[in-house]
Scaffold this motif. Sequence first.
Motif, mmCIF file in Angstrom:
data_model
loop_
_atom_site.group_PDB
_atom_site.id
_atom_site.type_symbol
_atom_site.label_atom_id
_atom_site.label_comp_id
_atom_site.label_asym_id
_atom_site.label_seq_id
_atom_site.Cartn_x
_atom_site.Cartn_y
_atom_site.Cartn_z
ATOM 1 N N GLN A 74 39.999 37.016 58.163
ATOM 2 C CA GLN A 74 39.686 37.569 56.770
ATOM 3 C C GLN A 74 40.831 37.102 55.804
ATOM 4 O O GLN A 74 42.195 37.078 55.991
ATOM 5 C CB GLN A 74 39.450 38.924 56.870
ATOM 6 N N ILE A 109 42.294 38.269 52.201
ATOM 7 C CA ILE A 109 41.998 39.209 50.752
ATOM 8 C C ILE A 109 43.333 38.820 49.753
ATOM 9 O O ILE A 109 44.280 38.931 50.185
ATOM 10 C CB ILE A 109 42.009 40.622 50.996
ATOM 11 N N ILE A 168 38.066 34.428 43.787
ATOM 12 C CA ILE A 168 36.723 34.430 44.032
ATOM 13 C C ILE A 168 36.214 32.918 44.114
ATOM 14 O O ILE A 168 35.712 32.594 44.724
ATOM 15 C CB ILE A 168 35.895 35.068 43.117
ATOM 16 N N ASN A 180 38.100 36.978 49.622
ATOM 17 C CA ASN A 180 37.947 38.364 48.976
ATOM 18 C C ASN A 180 38.750 38.723 47.962
ATOM 19 O O ASN A 180 40.020 38.094 48.015
ATOM 20 C CB ASN A 180 37.531 39.373 49.872
ATOM 21 N N GLN A 216 38.795 49.236 51.829
ATOM 22 C CA GLN A 216 37.980 48.269 52.785
ATOM 23 C C GLN A 216 37.983 49.008 54.130
ATOM 24 O O GLN A 216 38.535 49.737 54.406
ATOM 25 C CB GLN A 216 38.846 47.207 52.946
#
Length: 257
Positions: free
Chosen positions: A50, A52, A65, A70, A92
């Motif tokens: 992931q 972020i 974005i 994220n 989160q």
Amino acid sequence: MINHPNSTFTVVIPVRMASTRLPGKAMQDINGKPMIAHTIDRAKESGAQQIIVATDHPAIFDEAIKAGVNAVMTPETCASGTDRIAMALASQQVPSETIIVNLQGDEPMFSGHWIAQLAERLVMSGSDMATVAVSDLDAKQLADPNVVKVVADSANNALYFSRAGVPFSRDGQLVEEITMRKYFMRHVGVYAYRADFLRTFVNWGVAPLEYTEKLEQLRVLWNGGRIHLLRFHRMTAKSVDTPEDLMMVRQLMQQSV
């Protein structure tokens, strides 16, 4: 994308719009794209589970974005990048043992392979934190307060980080001398730690040495934590701190296309 089956990790990119030496540097153009977009590209190359972006500005949020990752808005007042990450992750669902790689927003050239290596080194060392040191420091960089220096022990754990020229050569040996070179290292501000360590880091509060040197990693050493160093003999990637850095990175990245 790099496949590293032994390390599952999340990359969080803390980035603010304000910068004393280069205002708005996250959105500065580098060969047709804002710097933050290049940094996101490096994170994508790492094989992270992931990605972020933790930011304080809508323009950076929108760019994240747009890049397909994220993004979380955080206050302008965060004391450090790690504090910003902790605040972002509070909203989160992140398990406490998740490995977090803190890739600063001003690292558009930091290879995805190195990101994955750093995550693995954290696991192998069992330390509170892992970061990067490079043994290509020269005499000019040793005297430059914009270049952070790090001193290590025999097990590659950090003893101290400073903007001053450390270690100090009392007898005047040159940094370039082969017998001394391995002891003179510059620090690259990319970090790995576990999500639960972030809570501890924030609860410690800003340490006196951290405040003096403006180096967040000193908070860990001040409180007795252990920081392991992933060492490189040479690294061509350059972070962006000043207008001169920005010009150099534009040139280097243009040459690599």
